[in-house]
Design an enzyme around this catalytic site. Structure first.
Site, PDB file in Angstrom:
ATOM      1  N   HIS A  17      18.833  49.520 -79.680  1.00 29.79           N
ATOM      2  CA  HIS A  17      18.745  48.135 -80.168  1.00 29.79           C
ATOM      3  C   HIS A  17      19.816  47.877 -81.229  1.00 29.79           C
ATOM      4  O   HIS A  17      20.499  46.859 -81.208  1.00 29.79           O
ATOM      5  CB  HIS A  17      17.367  47.864 -80.803  1.00 29.79           C
ATOM      6  CG  HIS A  17      16.208  47.944 -79.851  1.00 29.79           C
ATOM      7  ND1 HIS A  17      15.100  48.715 -80.091  1.00 29.79           N
ATOM      8  CD2 HIS A  17      15.980  47.325 -78.660  1.00 29.79           C
ATOM      9  CE1 HIS A  17      14.236  48.572 -79.090  1.00 29.79           C
ATOM     10  NE2 HIS A  17      14.746  47.748 -78.206  1.00 29.79           N
ATOM     11  N   LYS A  41      -0.796  42.095 -74.680  1.00 31.03           N
ATOM     12  CA  LYS A  41      -0.092  43.371 -74.561  1.00 31.03           C
ATOM     13  C   LYS A  41      -0.554  44.322 -75.652  1.00 31.03           C
ATOM     14  O   LYS A  41      -0.813  43.914 -76.786  1.00 31.03           O
ATOM     15  CB  LYS A  41       1.420  43.109 -74.711  1.00 31.03           C
ATOM     16  CG  LYS A  41       2.294  43.997 -73.846  1.00 31.03           C
ATOM     17  CD  LYS A  41       3.719  43.476 -73.811  1.00 31.03           C
ATOM     18  CE  LYS A  41       4.713  44.614 -73.813  1.00 31.03           C
ATOM     19  NZ  LYS A  41       6.097  44.140 -73.778  1.00 31.03           N
ATOM     20  N   ARG A  90      20.704  48.194 -69.220  1.00 36.69           N
ATOM     21  CA  ARG A  90      20.899  49.645 -69.146  1.00 36.69           C
ATOM     22  C   ARG A  90      21.105  50.139 -67.736  1.00 36.69           C
ATOM     23  O   ARG A  90      21.741  51.147 -67.506  1.00 36.69           O
ATOM     24  CB  ARG A  90      19.679  50.367 -69.742  1.00 36.69           C
ATOM     25  CG  ARG A  90      19.608  50.318 -71.240  1.00 36.69           C
ATOM     26  CD  ARG A  90      18.233  50.629 -71.743  1.00 36.69           C
ATOM     27  NE  ARG A  90      17.316  49.566 -71.384  1.00 36.69           N
ATOM     28  CZ  ARG A  90      16.098  49.431 -71.885  1.00 36.69           C
ATOM     29  NH1 ARG A  90      15.639  50.320 -72.726  1.00 36.69           N
ATOM     30  NH2 ARG A  90      15.338  48.427 -71.519  1.00 36.69           N
ATOM     31  N   SER A 128      12.385  52.135 -75.920  1.00 32.34           N
ATOM     32  CA  SER A 128      11.187  52.247 -76.763  1.00 32.34           C
ATOM     33  C   SER A 128      10.102  53.011 -76.021  1.00 32.34           C
ATOM     34  O   SER A 128       9.322  53.750 -76.626  1.00 32.34           O
ATOM     35  CB  SER A 128      10.679  50.866 -77.164  1.00 32.34           C
ATOM     36  OG  SER A 128      11.607  50.217 -77.983  1.00 32.34           O
TER      37      SER A 128
HETATM   38  P1  ADP Z   1      11.129  44.084 -74.203  1.00 30.72           P
HETATM   39  O1  ADP Z   1       9.713  44.315 -74.574  1.00 30.72           O
HETATM   40  O2  ADP Z   1      11.514  42.634 -74.138  1.00 30.72           O
HETATM   41  O3  ADP Z   1      11.670  44.886 -73.053  1.00 30.72           O
HETATM   42  P2  ADP Z   1      12.544  45.919 -75.899  1.00 30.72           P
HETATM   43  O4  ADP Z   1      12.251  46.060 -77.343  1.00 30.72           O
HETATM   44  O5  ADP Z   1      12.170  47.038 -75.001  1.00 30.72           O
HETATM   45  O6  ADP Z   1      11.882  44.554 -75.479  1.00 30.72           O
HETATM   46  O7  ADP Z   1      14.095  45.585 -75.672  1.00 30.72           O
HETATM   47  C1  ADP Z   1      14.693  44.467 -76.230  1.00 30.72           C
HETATM   48  C2  ADP Z   1      16.109  44.336 -75.692  1.00 30.72           C
HETATM   49  O8  ADP Z   1      16.882  45.450 -76.103  1.00 30.72           O
HETATM   50  C3  ADP Z   1      16.222  44.295 -74.166  1.00 30.72           C
HETATM   51  O9  ADP Z   1      17.198  43.349 -73.796  1.00 30.72           O
HETATM   52  C4  ADP Z   1      16.696  45.652 -73.809  1.00 30.72           C
HETATM   53  O10 ADP Z   1      17.459  45.646 -72.618  1.00 30.72           O
HETATM   54  C5  ADP Z   1      17.564  45.990 -75.001  1.00 30.72           C
HETATM   55  N1  ADP Z   1      17.704  47.432 -75.148  1.00 30.72           N
HETATM   56  C6  ADP Z   1      16.715  48.317 -75.345  1.00 30.72           C
HETATM   57  N2  ADP Z   1      17.189  49.572 -75.412  1.00 30.72           N
HETATM   58  C7  ADP Z   1      18.534  49.474 -75.257  1.00 30.72           C
HETATM   59  C8  ADP Z   1      19.606  50.429 -75.213  1.00 30.72           C
HETATM   60  N3  ADP Z   1      19.378  51.738 -75.308  1.00 30.72           N
HETATM   61  N4  ADP Z   1      20.862  49.959 -75.047  1.00 30.72           N
HETATM   62  C9  ADP Z   1      21.081  48.637 -74.914  1.00 30.72           C
HETATM   63  N5  ADP Z   1      20.118  47.687 -74.924  1.00 30.72           N
HETATM   64  C10 ADP Z   1      18.862  48.101 -75.108  1.00 30.72           C
END
Ligand code: ADP
Length: 152
Positions: A17, A41, A90, A128
């Site tokens: 992130h 959720k 990703r 995550s």
């Molecule tokens: P959500 O619950 O909406 O999936 P996340 O917290 O998992 O939220 O992710 C938020 C954003 O961060 C998403 O657009 C996701 O693709 C991006 N993201 C998460 N991990 C990575 C990473 N390792 N590299 C690039 N973008 C990431």
């Protein structure tokens, strides 16, 4: 003023992130990292905890604001005057999912554009979800977590 919302669960925030926000900084005047609250959720960490970590990680950066919202992301963007969404890609499954959401947000949000950045190769395996699995399994997640925060 070009404002982008970077929405997500951030349960918890990872170095993936942070990398994405850092790379997007030159593109916008302000980036609002916003935790989307979905009442149906289940999260591993509380909203307060997730917000506290986000604030800690981004506190040195005046162009980044941390917030949270309920209901539709597109309506939240309209409310705060953001015309852009920031998301990371990703892999192919991210793309398939994001494509539809982005098209919907464009309609529902009256022309909101989603800007996608492709994950750096060394970050593209970080999510995550895997961090939660490591933590609940009793492993050490520090390699995937920003150094500013400590998950105990
Ligand atoms: P959500 O619950 O909406 O999936 P996340 O917290 O998992 O939220 O992710 C938020 C954003 O961060 C998403 O657009 C996701 O693709 C991006 N993201 C998460 N991990 C990575 C990473 N390792 N590299 C690039 N973008 C990431």
């Amino acid at each position: 003023m070009k404002i982008a919302v970077f929405p997500g669960s951030f349960d918890p925030i990872t170095i993936g992130h942070v990398d994405l926000v850092t790379r997007a900084m030159p593109l916008f005047d302000e980036i609002v990292v916003a935790v989307g609250v979905n009442t149906s959720k289940k999260y591993l960490f509380s909203l307060d905890q997730r917000l506290e970590w986000l604030r800690q990680v981004f506190k040195a950066n005046p162009k980044i604001r941390v917030d949270y919202f309920q209901n539709l992301t597109a309506h939240y963007c309209q409310r705060i005057g953001a015309r852009y969404l920031l998301r990371g890609l990703r892999n192919g499954s991210d793309f398939d999912y994001e494509k539809t959401i982005s098209q919907l947000n464009h309609i529902v949000g009256g022309g909101i554009e989603t800007v996608f950045l492709i994950a750096q190769p060394e970050m593209s395996h970080i999510s995550s979800t895997i961090v939660r699995e490591i933590i609940t399994g009793g492993g050490d997640a520090t390699p995937f977590i920003p150094k500013e925060i400590q998950i105990t």
